[in-house]
Design an enzyme around this catalytic site. Structure first.
Site, PDB file in Angstrom:
ATOM      1  N   TYR A 100     -20.964  -2.777  11.945  1.00  0.00           N
ATOM      2  CA  TYR A 100     -21.012  -3.236  13.331  1.00  0.00           C
ATOM      3  C   TYR A 100     -20.338  -2.227  14.251  1.00  0.00           C
ATOM      4  CZ  TYR A 100     -22.564  -7.789  11.663  1.00  0.00           C
ATOM      5  OH  TYR A 100     -23.280  -8.795  11.081  1.00  0.00           O
ATOM      6  N   CYS A 119      -3.736  -1.762   8.519  1.00  0.00           N
ATOM      7  CA  CYS A 119      -4.183  -1.035   7.320  1.00  0.00           C
ATOM      8  C   CYS A 119      -4.978   0.233   7.619  1.00  0.00           C
ATOM      9  CB  CYS A 119      -5.014  -1.965   6.440  1.00  0.00           C
ATOM     10  SG  CYS A 119      -4.067  -3.328   5.721  1.00  0.00           S
ATOM     11  N   LEU A 141      -6.578  -7.716   0.852  1.00  0.00           N
ATOM     12  CA  LEU A 141      -6.618  -8.929   1.662  1.00  0.00           C
ATOM     13  C   LEU A 141      -7.062  -8.596   3.083  1.00  0.00           C
ATOM     14  CD1 LEU A 141      -3.194 -10.509   0.585  1.00  0.00           C
ATOM     15  CD2 LEU A 141      -5.449 -10.825  -0.482  1.00  0.00           C
ATOM     16  N   LYS A 142      -8.093  -9.282   3.545  1.00  0.00           N
ATOM     17  CA  LYS A 142      -8.529  -9.127   4.931  1.00  0.00           C
ATOM     18  C   LYS A 142      -7.761 -10.115   5.801  1.00  0.00           C
ATOM     19  CE  LYS A 142     -12.895  -9.980   4.149  1.00  0.00           C
ATOM     20  NZ  LYS A 142     -12.944 -10.113   2.686  1.00  0.00           N
ATOM     21  N   THR A 159       0.859  -1.184   0.000  1.00  0.00           N
ATOM     22  CA  THR A 159       0.000   0.000   0.000  1.00  0.00           C
ATOM     23  C   THR A 159       0.891   1.229   0.000  1.00  0.00           C
ATOM     24  OG1 THR A 159      -1.729  -1.168   1.203  1.00  0.00           O
ATOM     25  CG2 THR A 159      -1.806   1.237   1.242  1.00  0.00           C
TER      26      THR A 159
END
Length: 440
Positions: free
Chosen positions: A257, A266, A156-157, A121
């Site tokens: 949530y 991130c 990507l989580k 990133t």
């Protein structure tokens, strides 16, 4: 295809393993000998469900290799991913020294055409920096080896990274060279057999897309957290509100949530970097994102504030059980984790704590070395011993349906502070608990 991945951190290791999984020949480079030794011996330096098995499988098949040899790595792949860290500097901007160093190393040794892919990133304009570094090294050697630079941001989580890479919902490719686009289409063809998910755009738009995506998700979280704080004051239930607005297809349910704040590698870093980029490079104040960041910073202290409101500002002699240390479930990552703020708030007020997390306790010991008032338990039940109340910080699945009878019998007082709204307030209160959640 022959691929070099520079950096074996979260993004690099997941990308390298997944690219090897579909048949590519992948060499992962890292300058940390200890990390490479661990990988060669079958271990991995991070926790990610399914990753260790995938790494071992592809090493055994001869498709995945690890090395500290910079020159060999530069010669190996036609496609070269730069997946090194871009940690935040003191001013919030992304530190580009590792990306620039990786580009220079490629330029020092490359002898044939390369597609150099910025996977980290990175701020808008990084491709230009990478190109300049490569050209400078090539000029020093007196050669004119051709290359292309591509922006291919990761989405990507943590905790679901393999699924995200193997079944992407979109693949962003920023490129101004048709030959490089062909290489990228070939590289990602195995991951989009159902339909084309590859979106080609100019490089700067691709670089901005990554920041924009994370900033949007962070905004949704902070927005819901602020609404939760309001709902609590007004006597409303934020979970009902979430269902009501999430049913609108223009809004949807994802990232709505309410909780105790976001963390990780991130969102906090990227929001800071985007604010800094806007201010420094464009002279623009991003007012919404500045508010998002401020709201999140405040939200991380909500649990500590609730606990002190219930037990008093002076917590000397009080002991708390803490469930969850990682910034989210299915990872051992504690970067910018809410648990860190909760622990520091409670310790500062004089309390002692016993913490439990399925995978992040070793990381917690690094974060709080030698802290005598913070201990660790081998199970969630063991953490409850002698505790005045339970504090839930991370939404691990194993916390969803605890033995409430044992929990009530073990705690000194039946009080639960739930930073992730894991339980139905009515059911828990009917069992005799004092239940303090977020916006409920």
């Amino acid at each position: 295809m022959k691929i070099t991945v520079i950096g074996t951190g979260y993004v690099g290791l997941v990308s390298g393993a997944c690219l090897a999984e579909v048949g590519n020949d992948v060499l992962c480079l890292d300058v940390d000998p200890a990390k490479i030794k661990t990988l060669k011996e079958g271990g991995i330096p991070i926790f990610e469900p399914g990753l260790q098995e995938m790494v071992r499988r592809n090493v055994d098949a001869g498709r995945l290799h690890f090395s500290t040899d910079v020159e060999a790595a530069a010669h190996f792949g036609t496609i070269m991913f730069i997946a090194v860290g871009t940690p935040p500097g003191e001013d919030g901007s992304a530190d580009m020294k590792y990306v620039t160093a990786a580009a220079r190393n490629i330029g020092r040794y490359m002898t044939d055409y390369k597609v150099i892919v910025d996977k980290s990133t990175v701020p808008v304009g990084t491709a230009d920096i990478v190109k300049a570094a490569l050209n400078e090294e090539l000029e020093k050697r007196g050669v004119k080896t051709p290359f292309s630079v591509v922006s291919n941001p990761e989405f990507l989580k943590e905790g679901a990274a393999i699924e995200d890479f193997m079944k992407p919902d979109r693949i962003i490719v920023g490129c101004d060279d048709d030959q490089a686009v062909l290489y990228m289409r070939a590289l990602y063809a195995p991951f989009q057999r159902n339909h084309d998910r590859l979106i080609v755009m100019d490089i700067r738009s691709a670089e901005l897309t990554k920041y924009a995506a994370n900033a949007m998700l962070a905004t949704r979280i902070s927005f819901m957290n602020e609404l939760a704080n309001l709902a609590e004051k007004l006597g409303a239930d934020i979970e009902s509100v979430r269902k009501g607005i999430g049913s609108d297809p223009r809004i949807g349910y994802d990232f709505l949530y309410a909780g105790a704040g976001y963390g990780g590698s991130c969102f906090p870093k990227d929001v800071k970097a985007l604010i800094k980029t806007a201010a420094d490079d464009a002279g623009i104040e991003l007012k919404v994102l500045t508010a998002v960041e401020a709201a999140n910073d405040a939200q991380k202290h909500v649990l500590g504030t609730k606990i002190k409101a219930r037990f008093g500002a002076d917590l000397k002699g009080k002991h708390f059980a803490l469930w969850g240390l990682a910034f989210k479930a299915n990872t051992d990552d504690m970067r910018e984790a809410t648990s860190r703020e909760v622990i520091m708030d409670l310790l500062a007020a004089g309390a002692t704590l016993t913490a439990y997390d399925p995978v992040a306790m070793a990381e917690a010991r690094h974060c709080f070395p030698g802290e005598p008032r913070l201990s660790y338990a081998d199970s969630q039940t063991a953490a409850l011993a002698n505790a005045d109340a339970l504090v839930i910080v991370t939404e691990w699945k194993e916390f969803r349906s605890p033995d409430f009878a044992t929990l009530k019998a073990t705690l000194k007082s039946p009080v639960i502070f739930d930073g992730r709204n894991m339980y139905d307030p009515r059911l828990v209160r009917d069992m005799g608990f004092e239940y303090l959640a977020i916006g409920r």
